[in-house]
Design a protein around this motif. Sequence first.
Motif, short mmCIF file in Angstrom:
data_model
loop_
_atom_site.label_atom_id
_atom_site.label_comp_id
_atom_site.label_asym_id
_atom_site.label_seq_id
_atom_site.Cartn_x
_atom_site.Cartn_y
_atom_site.Cartn_z
N LYS A 135 16.87 4.65 -12.66
CA LYS A 135 15.60 4.07 -12.21
C LYS A 135 15.45 4.10 -10.70
O LYS A 135 14.34 3.93 -10.18
N ASP A 136 16.54 4.29 -9.96
CA ASP A 136 16.42 4.49 -8.52
C ASP A 136 15.83 5.86 -8.24
O ASP A 136 15.04 6.04 -7.30
N ARG A 137 16.21 6.82 -9.03
CA ARG A 137 15.66 8.17 -8.87
C ARG A 137 14.25 8.27 -9.44
O ARG A 137 13.45 9.06 -8.95
N HIS A 138 13.98 7.47 -10.44
CA HIS A 138 12.65 7.49 -11.08
C HIS A 138 12.06 6.09 -11.02
O HIS A 138 12.01 5.37 -12.02
N PRO A 139 11.62 5.66 -9.85
CA PRO A 139 11.11 4.29 -9.69
C PRO A 139 9.90 3.99 -10.56
O PRO A 139 9.60 2.83 -10.83
N GLU A 140 9.21 5.04 -11.02
CA GLU A 140 8.06 4.82 -11.89
C GLU A 140 8.48 4.15 -13.20
O GLU A 140 7.68 3.47 -13.85
N LEU A 141 9.75 4.31 -13.59
CA LEU A 141 10.24 3.65 -14.80
C LEU A 141 10.32 2.14 -14.58
O LEU A 141 9.93 1.35 -15.45
N HIS A 142 10.83 1.76 -13.44
CA HIS A 142 10.88 0.33 -13.11
C HIS A 142 9.47 -0.25 -13.06
O HIS A 142 9.23 -1.35 -13.58
N GLU A 143 8.56 0.48 -12.45
CA GLU A 143 7.18 0.00 -12.33
C GLU A 143 6.54 -0.15 -13.70
O GLU A 143 5.84 -1.14 -13.97
N ALA A 144 6.78 0.80 -14.60
CA ALA A 144 6.19 0.74 -15.93
C ALA A 144 6.76 -0.43 -16.73
O ALA A 144 6.02 -1.13 -17.44
N GLY A 145 8.07 -0.65 -16.62
CA GLY A 145 8.68 -1.77 -17.32
C GLY A 145 8.19 -3.10 -16.79
O GLY A 145 7.93 -4.03 -17.56
N THR A 146 8.05 -3.20 -15.48
CA THR A 146 7.56 -4.42 -14.87
C THR A 146 6.12 -4.69 -15.28
O THR A 146 5.75 -5.82 -15.61
N GLU A 147 5.30 -3.63 -15.29
CA GLU A 147 3.90 -3.78 -15.69
C GLU A 147 3.80 -4.27 -17.13
O GLU A 147 2.96 -5.12 -17.45
N LEU A 148 4.67 -3.74 -17.98
CA LEU A 148 4.66 -4.15 -19.38
C LEU A 148 4.98 -5.63 -19.51
O LEU A 148 4.28 -6.38 -20.21
N PHE A 149 6.01 -6.08 -18.83
CA PHE A 149 6.38 -7.50 -18.90
C PHE A 149 5.31 -8.37 -18.26
O PHE A 149 5.03 -9.48 -18.73
N ASP A 150 4.70 -7.88 -17.19
CA ASP A 150 3.69 -8.67 -16.50
C ASP A 150 2.49 -8.98 -17.40
O ASP A 150 1.82 -10.00 -17.21
N THR A 151 2.22 -8.12 -18.38
CA THR A 151 1.11 -8.38 -19.29
C THR A 151 1.48 -9.45 -20.32
O THR A 151 0.59 -10.05 -20.92
N LEU A 152 2.78 -9.68 -20.51
CA LEU A 152 3.23 -10.63 -21.53
C LEU A 152 3.65 -11.99 -20.96
O LEU A 152 3.62 -13.00 -21.66
N VAL A 153 4.03 -12.02 -19.70
CA VAL A 153 4.47 -13.28 -19.09
C VAL A 153 3.39 -14.36 -19.16
O VAL A 153 3.71 -15.52 -19.45
N PRO A 154 2.10 -14.04 -18.94
CA PRO A 154 1.09 -15.10 -19.05
C PRO A 154 1.03 -15.73 -20.44
O PRO A 154 0.71 -16.92 -20.57
N VAL A 155 1.33 -14.95 -21.47
CA VAL A 155 1.36 -15.51 -22.83
C VAL A 155 2.48 -16.53 -22.93
O VAL A 155 2.29 -17.66 -23.40
N ALA A 156 3.68 -16.14 -22.47
CA ALA A 156 4.81 -17.07 -22.49
C ALA A 156 4.55 -18.27 -21.58
O ALA A 156 5.04 -19.38 -21.84
N GLY A 157 3.75 -18.07 -20.53
CA GLY A 157 3.44 -19.14 -19.61
C GLY A 157 2.61 -20.25 -20.24
O GLY A 157 2.56 -21.37 -19.70
#
Length: 218
Positions: A135-157
Amino acid sequence: MVNAIYLTVSDVNLNGVTATRRSTGQHHGDLRNALERAALSLVAERGPHGFTLAEACRRAGVSVSAPYKHFADREALLASLAIKGYREQQRRFGAAVAATEDPAGQLAAFAAAYVRFAAEERALFDITFLAGLDKDRHPELHEAGTELFDTLVPVAGRIAPGEAAALDLLVRIAAAAHGLALFLQQGMLPPGRDTLADAEERAARTARALVEQERRGY
């Protein structure tokens, strides 16, 4: 954990899909998609580590030099598929959460959808979690995973106040669903309770139990 957690289904589902073979060196009108489909079929057969870029080229019916127009190497090809996998997860999870307004029900639906994605898109699931992509070489993977979780955190909130508590609850639910998905794949669930429907129900029930624990403060 964010990075441990989906091509539109018609693009990634391998049922009935066969790569079009062309003579080596022949022009391919949709090279990128052909290589991705070939890689998916190889992952489905052998796992994410069981093939070379040259084999993907042969499966797609193109020359071994063709991929470099789109992908620097085999890992870059897999990373492209992982990004599309994250998008498919986001589509599925979004649809699952939208089916109810109750936050506990939404998290239960997310857990069940997680297990179903792993079963129905096995190759994408394996690429996302077992390919060992850098994921250091492909930072877009980190961004995609973070974006996915970011859509779900408000539900858990809506259950666990505060971003840290909400993220912790979501991680615990996702981890339980991930474990059940692997148990299902590896035939480790109890006999008679080892179907996809059983695993989905168990994931949803576990999510509800974790929500109840959170509400009770333990």
